[in-house]
Motif scaffolding. Sequence first.
Motif, PDB file in Angstrom:
ATOM      1  N   GLY A 249       0.818  -1.206   0.000  1.00 33.76           N
ATOM      2  CA  GLY A 249       0.000   0.000   0.000  1.00 33.76           C
ATOM      3  C   GLY A 249       0.850   1.253   0.000  1.00 33.76           C
ATOM      4  N   ASN A 250       0.344   2.327   0.618  1.00 32.14           N
ATOM      5  CA  ASN A 250       1.060   3.599   0.658  1.00 32.14           C
ATOM      6  C   ASN A 250       2.353   3.474   1.459  1.00 32.14           C
ATOM      7  OD1 ASN A 250      -0.917   4.945  -0.787  1.00 32.14           O
ATOM      8  ND2 ASN A 250      -2.001   5.624   1.038  1.00 32.14           N
TER       9      ASN A 250
ATOM     10  N   THR B 112       2.485   4.013   5.253  1.00 38.15           N
ATOM     11  CA  THR B 112       1.859   3.066   6.176  1.00 38.15           C
ATOM     12  C   THR B 112       2.819   1.995   6.674  1.00 38.15           C
ATOM     13  OG1 THR B 112       1.061   1.587   4.434  1.00 38.15           O
ATOM     14  CG2 THR B 112      -0.385   3.427   5.074  1.00 38.15           C
TER      15      THR B 112
ATOM     16  N   GLU C 203      -7.294  -2.074   3.677  1.00 37.69           N
ATOM     17  CA  GLU C 203      -7.854  -0.955   2.923  1.00 37.69           C
ATOM     18  C   GLU C 203      -7.189  -0.792   1.554  1.00 37.69           C
ATOM     19  OE1 GLU C 203      -8.790   3.676   3.928  1.00 37.69           O
ATOM     20  OE2 GLU C 203      -6.798   2.934   4.476  1.00 37.69           O
ATOM     21  N   GLN C 204      -5.890  -1.000   1.484  1.00 44.31           N
ATOM     22  CA  GLN C 204      -5.137  -0.792   0.250  1.00 44.31           C
ATOM     23  C   GLN C 204      -4.706  -2.111  -0.382  1.00 44.31           C
ATOM     24  OE1 GLN C 204      -1.985   1.691   1.731  1.00 44.31           O
ATOM     25  NE2 GLN C 204      -3.433   3.130   2.599  1.00 44.31           N
ATOM     26  N   ASP C 205      -5.510  -3.143  -0.195  1.00 46.01           N
ATOM     27  CA  ASP C 205      -5.191  -4.464  -0.746  1.00 46.01           C
ATOM     28  C   ASP C 205      -5.249  -4.426  -2.269  1.00 46.01           C
ATOM     29  OD1 ASP C 205      -5.278  -7.301  -1.466  1.00 46.01           O
ATOM     30  OD2 ASP C 205      -5.606  -7.610   0.672  1.00 46.01           O
ATOM     31  N   GLY C 206      -4.247  -5.012  -2.902  1.00 48.42           N
ATOM     32  CA  GLY C 206      -4.196  -5.051  -4.354  1.00 48.42           C
ATOM     33  C   GLY C 206      -4.763  -6.321  -4.948  1.00 48.42           C
TER      34      GLY C 206
ATOM     35  N   ASP D  67      -5.247   1.973   6.537  1.00 46.40           N
ATOM     36  CA  ASP D  67      -3.805   2.244   6.449  1.00 46.40           C
ATOM     37  C   ASP D  67      -2.959   0.992   6.362  1.00 46.40           C
ATOM     38  OD1 ASP D  67      -4.260   5.032   6.609  1.00 46.40           O
ATOM     39  OD2 ASP D  67      -4.348   4.913   8.783  1.00 46.40           O
TER      40      ASP D  67
ATOM     41  N   GLY E 138      -1.801  -2.368   3.467  1.00 48.22           N
ATOM     42  CA  GLY E 138      -1.884  -3.112   2.222  1.00 48.22           C
ATOM     43  C   GLY E 138      -2.075  -4.584   2.555  1.00 48.22           C
TER      44      GLY E 138
ATOM     45  N   HIS F 105       2.655  -3.616   8.344  1.00 52.09           N
ATOM     46  CA  HIS F 105       2.336  -2.188   8.346  1.00 52.09           C
ATOM     47  C   HIS F 105       2.421  -1.613   9.751  1.00 52.09           C
ATOM     48  CE1 HIS F 105       0.936  -3.123   4.340  1.00 52.09           C
ATOM     49  NE2 HIS F 105       0.917  -1.829   4.109  1.00 52.09           N
TER      50      HIS F 105
END
Length: 109
Positions: free
Chosen positions: A3-4, A7, A56-59, A88, A90, A96
């Motif tokens: 993710g970001n 994070t 939240e930012q799972d690809g 926040d 991935g 994270h």
Amino acid sequence: MFGNPETVKSGISELVRPAYVPIATRELLEINPLWPQNAKALLKSIAVPVHFRLAEQDGLWVVNDEEIRELSALLSGVAESSAAIVADAGHCIDFHNVGAQFQDDQLNF
């Protein structure tokens, strides 16, 4: 998987490199078409509480409030089951900044 960049701690991707292992292409290809087809019957058959979390930012997975509502409904027959989004993070939630809290939540569950 991360993710970001904000994070995770700086350099984390290098620290966890030993955890990187090849994955079967077949497994990746099953995620989107097969999981949605099989999830309803599978989740309705579970008789123990489930602690289900999506990053939240799972690809890899579809992550949104509607997905959580659907999962929660499928698990509603088992008391204390829980589905939620971990903000926040991935796919590799454990690595994270929220990882320690995520692990505590799992253990407390």
